[in-house]
Scaffold this motif. Structure first.
Motif, PDB file in Angstrom:
ATOM      1  N   PHE A  75       0.847  -1.189   0.000  1.00  0.00           N
ATOM      2  CA  PHE A  75       0.000   0.000   0.000  1.00  0.00           C
ATOM      3  C   PHE A  75       0.884   1.241   0.000  1.00  0.00           C
ATOM      4  CE2 PHE A  75      -2.694   3.113   2.390  1.00  0.00           C
ATOM      5  CZ  PHE A  75      -3.752   3.178   1.496  1.00  0.00           C
ATOM      6  N   ALA A  76       0.659   2.157  -0.944  1.00  0.00           N
ATOM      7  CA  ALA A  76       1.543   3.320  -1.114  1.00  0.00           C
ATOM      8  C   ALA A  76       1.186   4.484  -0.195  1.00  0.00           C
ATOM      9  CB  ALA A  76       1.505   3.784  -2.569  1.00  0.00           C
ATOM     10  N   GLY A  77       0.058   4.398   0.508  1.00  0.00           N
ATOM     11  CA  GLY A  77      -0.352   5.481   1.388  1.00  0.00           C
ATOM     12  C   GLY A  77       0.164   5.298   2.799  1.00  0.00           C
ATOM     13  N   CYS A  78      -0.440   6.021   3.739  1.00  0.00           N
ATOM     14  CA  CYS A  78      -0.065   5.940   5.155  1.00  0.00           C
ATOM     15  C   CYS A  78      -0.956   4.925   5.871  1.00  0.00           C
ATOM     16  CB  CYS A  78      -0.210   7.310   5.824  1.00  0.00           C
ATOM     17  SG  CYS A  78       0.977   8.525   5.244  1.00  0.00           S
ATOM     18  N   VAL A  79      -0.386   4.299   6.891  1.00  0.00           N
ATOM     19  CA  VAL A  79      -1.128   3.312   7.677  1.00  0.00           C
ATOM     20  C   VAL A  79      -0.876   3.557   9.160  1.00  0.00           C
ATOM     21  CG1 VAL A  79      -1.519   0.864   8.119  1.00  0.00           C
ATOM     22  CG2 VAL A  79      -0.836   1.601   5.836  1.00  0.00           C
ATOM     23  N   LEU A  80      -1.954   3.630   9.937  1.00  0.00           N
ATOM     24  CA  LEU A  80      -1.891   3.714  11.398  1.00  0.00           C
ATOM     25  C   LEU A  80      -2.687   2.534  11.943  1.00  0.00           C
ATOM     26  CD1 LEU A  80      -1.106   5.288  13.994  1.00  0.00           C
ATOM     27  CD2 LEU A  80      -3.247   6.543  13.763  1.00  0.00           C
ATOM     28  N   ILE A  81      -2.035   1.680  12.742  1.00  0.00           N
ATOM     29  CA  ILE A  81      -2.643   0.409  13.154  1.00  0.00           C
ATOM     30  C   ILE A  81      -2.674   0.272  14.672  1.00  0.00           C
ATOM     31  CG2 ILE A  81      -2.476  -2.108  13.023  1.00  0.00           C
ATOM     32  CD1 ILE A  81      -0.884  -1.800  10.460  1.00  0.00           C
ATOM     33  N   VAL A  82      -3.835  -0.109  15.180  1.00  0.00           N
ATOM     34  CA  VAL A  82      -3.953  -0.623  16.550  1.00  0.00           C
ATOM     35  C   VAL A  82      -4.313  -2.092  16.433  1.00  0.00           C
ATOM     36  CG1 VAL A  82      -5.276  -0.582  18.685  1.00  0.00           C
ATOM     37  CG2 VAL A  82      -4.667   1.553  17.572  1.00  0.00           C
ATOM     38  N   THR A  83      -3.512  -2.964  17.019  1.00  0.00           N
ATOM     39  CA  THR A  83      -3.814  -4.396  16.963  1.00  0.00           C
ATOM     40  C   THR A  83      -3.157  -5.106  18.134  1.00  0.00           C
ATOM     41  OG1 THR A  83      -3.633  -6.423  15.644  1.00  0.00           O
ATOM     42  CG2 THR A  83      -1.844  -4.839  15.436  1.00  0.00           C
ATOM     43  N   HIS A  84      -3.803  -6.173  18.600  1.00  0.00           N
ATOM     44  CA  HIS A  84      -3.187  -7.025  19.609  1.00  0.00           C
ATOM     45  C   HIS A  84      -2.442  -8.185  18.964  1.00  0.00           C
ATOM     46  CE1 HIS A  84      -7.159  -9.027  18.963  1.00  0.00           C
ATOM     47  NE2 HIS A  84      -6.385 -10.078  18.954  1.00  0.00           N
ATOM     48  N   ASP A  85      -2.471  -8.269  17.624  1.00  0.00           N
ATOM     49  CA  ASP A  85      -1.763  -9.323  16.893  1.00  0.00           C
ATOM     50  C   ASP A  85      -0.316  -8.871  16.685  1.00  0.00           C
ATOM     51  OD1 ASP A  85      -0.691 -11.046  14.903  1.00  0.00           O
ATOM     52  OD2 ASP A  85      -2.709 -11.554  14.237  1.00  0.00           O
ATOM     53  N   ARG A  86       0.577  -9.414  17.504  1.00  0.00           N
ATOM     54  CA  ARG A  86       1.970  -8.964  17.471  1.00  0.00           C
ATOM     55  C   ARG A  86       2.656  -9.306  16.157  1.00  0.00           C
ATOM     56  NH1 ARG A  86       2.854 -12.437  22.651  1.00  0.00           N
ATOM     57  NH2 ARG A  86       1.304 -13.564  21.417  1.00  0.00           N
ATOM     58  N   TYR A  87       2.329 -10.450  15.588  1.00  0.00           N
ATOM     59  CA  TYR A  87       2.916 -10.834  14.304  1.00  0.00           C
ATOM     60  C   TYR A  87       2.507  -9.840  13.220  1.00  0.00           C
ATOM     61  CZ  TYR A  87       4.112 -13.686  10.233  1.00  0.00           C
ATOM     62  OH  TYR A  87       4.653 -14.133   9.054  1.00  0.00           O
ATOM     63  N   PHE A  88       1.233  -9.482  13.192  1.00  0.00           N
ATOM     64  CA  PHE A  88       0.695  -8.534  12.219  1.00  0.00           C
ATOM     65  C   PHE A  88       1.413  -7.189  12.340  1.00  0.00           C
ATOM     66  CE2 PHE A  88      -2.540  -5.505  10.704  1.00  0.00           C
ATOM     67  CZ  PHE A  88      -3.014  -6.141   9.558  1.00  0.00           C
ATOM     68  N   MET A  89       1.574  -6.701  13.572  1.00  0.00           N
ATOM     69  CA  MET A  89       2.235  -5.418  13.777  1.00  0.00           C
ATOM     70  C   MET A  89       3.719  -5.499  13.432  1.00  0.00           C
ATOM     71  SD  MET A  89       2.309  -2.918  17.133  1.00  0.00           S
ATOM     72  CE  MET A  89       0.560  -2.594  17.044  1.00  0.00           C
ATOM     73  N   ASP A  90       4.382  -6.562  13.849  1.00  0.00           N
ATOM     74  CA  ASP A  90       5.815  -6.696  13.571  1.00  0.00           C
ATOM     75  C   ASP A  90       6.108  -6.680  12.070  1.00  0.00           C
ATOM     76  OD1 ASP A  90       6.742  -6.685  16.122  1.00  0.00           O
ATOM     77  OD2 ASP A  90       7.016  -8.848  16.293  1.00  0.00           O
TER      78      ASP A  90
END
Length: 632
Positions: free
Chosen positions: A479-494
């Motif tokens: 994705f070429a835009g900006c992303v701000l994420i809240v998640t409890h999935d550590r693998y997803f965030m990492d």
């Protein structure tokens, strides 16, 4: 030792069969996770095995002398109870002893108190309330006297989890236990289950959690259950081997089917003269090949709106609710392509910050300046309020009849739904018939179909199956835009974020240059100052070592990070606290010995209460001692 076994289980809803003639068993010491696509029947199977739902056919057998604890996705409580009362309403021998003791204390002349105290001693239940407080605290529930009716859905789930953990059952059955937990609570639960000698059956999509906790994975696929002895990484390896073998077998079956089909078509009038065994074999082969379909690929190749040079500028943003400060002069300028993770305990203000960035909530002070080309796509924790009697295809067509892909091609709503793994029959189902995961997938579609260039994702991994998560991760990486994420999935965030905003409380935000595991390693290298025992698992979550990064500085506040020197008064307080804690610990040992030696019930009651007071005092003084130790 076999704890639970099921034979020939069948369950259908209307004309849809989730599984047929399914056989499954759980032995002592097993830690099994059931994985599979949304709507495949995982939650239904757990409910049947826990005895909360009957199968259409088949039998579930449970060993008579074992206890089972079951965590449902929608726990049921008496809303009139307090949090502590709700947890104490669980079922276990220790809880029975605690209730009997409380009843005896409250009765006139303390009827039955001596027996109640003996049972408490025998079952080691004296510190049961302290254990409940600790578990609730680790799961983010501090006010144990608040009514259940005042809790949010996520808080109710955490109270239900505490209730089932304190029961310490022989067999623990958990349905999505990490949903609605913050990252620290997940790590606590992970460590709790990893170090426990109990037997576990659960459904979860948290890949780190699965890898650390489980010793067996069972995959639900097309109504069948495929078991793999090993953790999640082993399951992935063996699943690929199974699918390659199945694909090779399917290709052979289809080649055979084509030859047999030609044979069946020859001389149709003389079919009665054909060998009956060959006709029967053809019918079996036809059912076999038509029933095996290659897994669909979730395609998120949607067009993104153009993003200009100015994106989002936040200057001195502040927000508070009553006496609680959530943000205090927070300043940051988003650049393309920023990939930011938002970390903080529940209630720290993560959702509040996202709502302010998107204009859904006004700050108390500060300025938010949004670029003219920015188009937000906001995926919230709250499910969309869709009419239950509306068809899936109508929901999408209400947003757009046709959509453009990244390559410029145009597709219809029907084609787009197919790319999101909604087949033709599912597209014309009513929203009410969708599973929780399917509703979340539809919600994701409705966000992306508007071609956003700044994605704000609040817990996007909840209720999504692992296959969908993998494809969503690939989409966000490109994705070429900006992303701000809240998640409890550590693998997803990492995998996705390049730096994290850590909401530390009292309005402070720390900008850490790295992913969640990088931050966690840095955090764990520092001494704890909250007074709790460190129950978090040691070591890195990732298999390979995370890169070393510089110590981060707060976004707001003093950035030099220098360690201040303690005052003379603090040094004296530190030394005094050490002596006081030691004296209290010695007193506790003395009272415990007196309590074990027996005596008059009134004296025993007084000693038990003194132990509780000592524990509370030691905890409070330890908090302060650890706080001062950081400066010594």
């Amino acid at each position: 030792m076999n704890y639970l076994s099921s034979e020939n289980l069948t369950k259908s809803y209307g004309d849809r069969t989730l599984f047929r003639n399914l056989t499954f068993g759980i032995s002592r010491g097993d830690k099994i996770a059931i994985v599979g696509a949304n709507g495949s029947g995982k939650t239904t199977l757990l409910s049947i095995l826990a005895g909360a739902m009957p199968p259409d056919a088949g039998l579930v057998s449970v060993r008579k002398d074992i206890s089972i604890g079951y965590l449902d996705q929608q726990p049921d409580f008496n809303d009139a109870l307090t949090v502590m009362e709700a947890v104490l309403a669980g079922e276990s021998a220790q809880l029975d002893a605690v209730r009997a003791y409380e009843l005896a204390l409250a009765s006139e002349n303390h009827v039955g108190l001596e027996k109640a105290m003996a049972d408490m001693e025998k079952l080691e239940a004296w510190d049961y309330e302290a254990q409940i407080r600790q578990i609730l605290g680790e799961l983010g529930i501090q006010d144990i006297e608040q009514r259940v009716s005042s809790l949010s859905g996520g808080q109710r789930k955490r109270v239900a989890l505490a209730r089932v953990l304190i029961q310490n059952p022989d067999l623990l059955i958990l349905d999505e236990p990490t949903n609605h937990l913050d990252l620290e609570a997940i790590e606590y639960l992970e460590n709790f289950l990893t170090t426990s000698n109990g037997t576990l059956l659960m459904v979860s999509h948290d890949r780190y959690f699965l890898d650390r906790v489980c010793n067996q994975i069972a995959e639900m696929d097309n109504g069948q259950l495929y078991s793999y002895k090993g953790n999640y990484a082993y399951f992935l390896e063996k699943k690929e081997e199974r699918e390659m073998a199945a694909a090779s077998e399917l290709a052979k079956d289809r080649n055979t089917f084509r030859r047999e089909l030609e044979w069946m078509r020859r001389q149709p009038k003389a079919r009665s003269t054909k060998a009956q065994y060959r006709i029967d074999a053809f019918d079996d082969l036809k059912e076999k090949t038509s029933g095996k379909k290659a897994d669909g690929d979730l395609d998120l190749n949607l067009r993104m709106a153009r993003l200009g040079s100015k994106i989002l500028e936040v200057e001195n943003l502040s927000k508070r609710f009553g006496d609680k400060v959530l943000l205090d002069h927070f300043t940051y300028t988003f650049k393309r392509p920023d990939r930011v993770g938002l970390i903080g305990k529940n209630g720290m203000g993560k959702t509040t910050l996202m709502n302010m960035l998107t204009g859904e909530l006004r700050p108390d002070s500060g300025k938010i300046s949004t670029g003219g080309t920015v188009k937000f796509g906001y995926y919230t924790q709250t499910e969309l309020d869709l009419p239950e009697n509306q068809r899936v295809i109508d929901v999408v067509q209400d947003v757009a009849e046709v959509m453009k892909l990244a390559n410029g091609d145009t597709i219809t709503a029907t084609q787009l739904l197919s790319r999101f793994l909604f087949d033709r029959s599912k597209q014309y189902d009513f929203v009410a018939k969708l599973s929780g995961g399917e509703k979340r997938r539809l919600q994701l579609l409705l966000v992306l179909v508007q071609n956003p260039n700044f994605l704000i994702l609040d817990e996007p991994t909840n209720d999504l199956d692992i296959m969908t998560l993998n494809v969503l991760e690939d989409f966000l990486l490109n994705f070429a835009g900006c992303v701000l994420i809240v998640t409890h999935d550590r693998y997803f965030m990492d995998r996705l974020v390049e730096h994290v905003f850590v909401l530390e409380g009292e309005g402070k935000v720390r900008d850490y240059p790295g992913n969640y595991t990088d931050y966690r390693e840095w955090r764990d290298s520092k001494p704890r100052t909250d007074g709790r025992a460190d129950t978090r698992p040691s070591g890195t979550i990732l298999q390979e070592q995370a890169p070393k990064v510089a110590t981060p500085a707060p976004v707001n506040g003093n950035a030099n990070g220098a360690k201040r020197k303690p005052s003379f008064k603090e040094i004296k307080e530190y030394e005094t606290l050490e002596a006081e804690i030691e004296t209290l610990e010695k007193r506790k040992v003395e009272i415990t010995e007196l309590l074990n030696s027996g005596g008059h019930h009134e004296q025993l009651t007084a000693w038990a209460r003194e132990i509780e007071e000592i524990d509370q005092t030691v905890a409070r003084k330890s908090d302060r001692w650890l706080e001062l130790a950081e400066y010594m």
